[in-house]
Design a protein around this motif. Sequence first.
Motif, PDB file in Angstrom:
ATOM      1  N   ILE A   1       0.846  -1.206   0.000  1.00 14.00           N
ATOM      2  CA  ILE A   1       0.000   0.000   0.000  1.00 14.00           C
ATOM      3  C   ILE A   1       0.878   1.252   0.000  1.00 14.00           C
ATOM      4  O   ILE A   1       0.633   2.199  -0.760  1.00 14.00           O
ATOM      5  CB  ILE A   1      -0.941  -0.015   1.220  1.00 14.00           C
ATOM      6  CG1 ILE A   1      -1.968  -1.142   1.082  1.00 14.00           C
ATOM      7  CG2 ILE A   1      -1.639   1.333   1.385  1.00 14.00           C
ATOM      8  CD1 ILE A   1      -2.741  -1.437   2.354  1.00 14.00           C
TER       9      ILE A   1
ATOM     10  N   ARG B   1     -11.665  -3.507   2.185  1.00 14.57           N
ATOM     11  CA  ARG B   1     -10.453  -2.896   1.635  1.00 14.57           C
ATOM     12  C   ARG B   1     -10.630  -1.437   1.207  1.00 14.57           C
ATOM     13  O   ARG B   1      -9.877  -0.562   1.654  1.00 14.57           O
ATOM     14  CB  ARG B   1      -9.967  -3.718   0.435  1.00 14.57           C
ATOM     15  CG  ARG B   1      -8.655  -3.249  -0.158  1.00 14.57           C
ATOM     16  CD  ARG B   1      -8.412  -3.900  -1.503  1.00 14.57           C
ATOM     17  NE  ARG B   1      -9.415  -3.484  -2.475  1.00 14.57           N
ATOM     18  CZ  ARG B   1      -9.590  -4.073  -3.665  1.00 14.57           C
ATOM     19  NH1 ARG B   1      -8.856  -5.115  -3.990  1.00 14.57           N
ATOM     20  NH2 ARG B   1     -10.521  -3.631  -4.503  1.00 14.57           N
ATOM     21  N   ASP B   2     -11.577  -1.175   0.341  1.00 14.81           N
ATOM     22  CA  ASP B   2     -11.663   0.164  -0.257  1.00 14.81           C
ATOM     23  C   ASP B   2     -11.943   1.247   0.787  1.00 14.81           C
ATOM     24  O   ASP B   2     -11.337   2.324   0.757  1.00 14.81           O
ATOM     25  CB  ASP B   2     -12.725   0.189  -1.354  1.00 14.81           C
ATOM     26  CG  ASP B   2     -12.285  -0.593  -2.590  1.00 14.81           C
ATOM     27  OD1 ASP B   2     -11.219  -1.244  -2.529  1.00 14.81           O
ATOM     28  OD2 ASP B   2     -12.999  -0.564  -3.612  1.00 14.81           O
TER      29      ASP B   2
ATOM     30  N   LEU C   1      -8.706   1.779   2.791  1.00 19.34           N
ATOM     31  CA  LEU C   1      -7.715   2.547   2.031  1.00 19.34           C
ATOM     32  C   LEU C   1      -8.133   4.014   1.928  1.00 19.34           C
ATOM     33  O   LEU C   1      -7.296   4.919   2.022  1.00 19.34           O
ATOM     34  CB  LEU C   1      -7.555   1.954   0.622  1.00 19.34           C
ATOM     35  CG  LEU C   1      -6.934   0.557   0.539  1.00 19.34           C
ATOM     36  CD1 LEU C   1      -6.933   0.066  -0.907  1.00 19.34           C
ATOM     37  CD2 LEU C   1      -5.509   0.548   1.096  1.00 19.34           C
ATOM     38  N   ASP C   2      -9.416   4.253   1.756  1.00 22.13           N
ATOM     39  CA  ASP C   2      -9.921   5.627   1.686  1.00 22.13           C
ATOM     40  C   ASP C   2      -9.635   6.356   2.999  1.00 22.13           C
ATOM     41  O   ASP C   2      -9.209   7.516   3.013  1.00 22.13           O
ATOM     42  CB  ASP C   2     -11.418   5.599   1.401  1.00 22.13           C
ATOM     43  CG  ASP C   2     -11.942   6.933   0.878  1.00 22.13           C
ATOM     44  OD1 ASP C   2     -11.242   7.588   0.068  1.00 22.13           O
ATOM     45  OD2 ASP C   2     -13.049   7.337   1.274  1.00 22.13           O
TER      46      ASP C   2
ATOM     47  N   LEU D   1      -7.280   5.917  -5.360  1.00 19.81           N
ATOM     48  CA  LEU D   1      -7.659   4.622  -4.801  1.00 19.81           C
ATOM     49  C   LEU D   1      -7.375   3.486  -5.768  1.00 19.81           C
ATOM     50  O   LEU D   1      -6.867   2.430  -5.385  1.00 19.81           O
ATOM     51  CB  LEU D   1      -9.146   4.624  -4.430  1.00 19.81           C
ATOM     52  CG  LEU D   1      -9.514   5.100  -3.029  1.00 19.81           C
ATOM     53  CD1 LEU D   1     -11.030   5.184  -2.882  1.00 19.81           C
ATOM     54  CD2 LEU D   1      -8.943   4.179  -1.968  1.00 19.81           C
ATOM     55  N   SER D   2      -7.695   3.698  -7.047  1.00 18.23           N
ATOM     56  CA  SER D   2      -7.493   2.624  -8.031  1.00 18.23           C
ATOM     57  C   SER D   2      -6.010   2.289  -8.181  1.00 18.23           C
ATOM     58  O   SER D   2      -5.641   1.123  -8.357  1.00 18.23           O
ATOM     59  CB  SER D   2      -8.092   3.016  -9.388  1.00 18.23           C
ATOM     60  OG  SER D   2      -7.344   4.061  -9.991  1.00 18.23           O
TER      61      SER D   2
ATOM     62  N   VAL E   1      -4.976   0.257  -5.057  1.00 23.63           N
ATOM     63  CA  VAL E   1      -5.527  -1.102  -5.144  1.00 23.63           C
ATOM     64  C   VAL E   1      -4.685  -1.963  -6.085  1.00 23.63           C
ATOM     65  O   VAL E   1      -4.387  -3.126  -5.796  1.00 23.63           O
ATOM     66  CB  VAL E   1      -7.001  -1.065  -5.606  1.00 23.63           C
ATOM     67  CG1 VAL E   1      -7.481  -2.458  -6.005  1.00 23.63           C
ATOM     68  CG2 VAL E   1      -7.891  -0.497  -4.505  1.00 23.63           C
ATOM     69  N   LYS E   2      -4.257  -1.383  -7.216  1.00 23.56           N
ATOM     70  CA  LYS E   2      -3.433  -2.134  -8.172  1.00 23.56           C
ATOM     71  C   LYS E   2      -2.073  -2.508  -7.589  1.00 23.56           C
ATOM     72  O   LYS E   2      -1.455  -3.488  -8.001  1.00 23.56           O
ATOM     73  CB  LYS E   2      -3.225  -1.313  -9.454  1.00 23.56           C
ATOM     74  CG  LYS E   2      -4.414  -1.337 -10.391  1.00 23.56           C
ATOM     75  CD  LYS E   2      -4.135  -0.511 -11.632  1.00 23.56           C
ATOM     76  CE  LYS E   2      -5.385  -0.410 -12.497  1.00 23.56           C
ATOM     77  NZ  LYS E   2      -5.192   0.545 -13.611  1.00 23.56           N
TER      78      LYS E   2
ATOM     79  N   ILE F   1      -1.535  -3.566  -4.679  1.00 19.75           N
ATOM     80  CA  ILE F   1      -1.668  -4.682  -3.731  1.00 19.75           C
ATOM     81  C   ILE F   1      -1.641  -6.001  -4.498  1.00 19.75           C
ATOM     82  O   ILE F   1      -2.559  -6.319  -5.244  1.00 19.75           O
ATOM     83  CB  ILE F   1      -2.975  -4.565  -2.924  1.00 19.75           C
ATOM     84  CG1 ILE F   1      -2.979  -3.284  -2.094  1.00 19.75           C
ATOM     85  CG2 ILE F   1      -3.161  -5.783  -2.026  1.00 19.75           C
ATOM     86  CD1 ILE F   1      -4.293  -3.010  -1.393  1.00 19.75           C
TER      87      ILE F   1
END
Length: 244
Positions: free
Chosen positions: A27, A180-181, A184-185, A206-207, A210-211, A213
């Motif tokens: 992350i 997760r989302d 992370l936010d 965010l995208s 996520v990628k 990870i």
Amino acid sequence: QRFSFHEAPPIFGNSKPKSGSHLLLQILNGFTQIMPYKYVEADPVRTIEKEGRRKTKEEILSDLNHIPRGAIGWGYVEASPENVAFLCQPHRVNYFVYRDPRDMLVSQVFFATDMYEEHGMHEFYKSLPDFGARLKVAITGIDHDGLYMVSVNQRYAGVFEWLQQEHVMCIRFEDLINNRDATLDAMLDEVESTGYKIPMPREKALSIVVKAIQPGKSHSFRSGKTGGWREHFTEEHKKLFKDV
């Protein structure tokens, strides 16, 4: 568009071993793609070196001080008064990842037995008849014939100390997996709580994170799931765990 490496707040990612540190590391590497950080430090700041020597308070503080501005630090650092005074300041961002202790114990036994032959418990675990016997030792700890490992109670005393600190975002490993989302936010919100504004739309940021990870790329990755302890804890293990 040019950014200064001194604009973004200092970030330190912290955890206990076998509690999600490599997921946190991925992350943080994602953060370098959305904010002006040069890189994530290659080596963690450790309280205990790989060969088992405990570092002095001065050595750990020196390691923390030597993280360059513009780089993201990470490690396995205790909530000592010195470390808290250095890290827990309003202009800094601190993440502390912790995990269900039962899953952590299962992960530790697998790691020390099958994945890392240099682990201090490797030979002893191998000498025991089965996983259940190893898990009992992981729960109770051991101090015998020069072999020493703390109990799960002592291990988690350090977790509870971090949970009490201000200016630290404490994150459950289970939330990083199962929620997760939103988690992370909230981690990105924590960066902006210092007054810094992330220089791209939140959805795009965010995208990208996520990628970044990819759990399978971690050298110590085994299952990455939550609640797996139920497959390994017998009634005897549950009672022993509660007693300890």
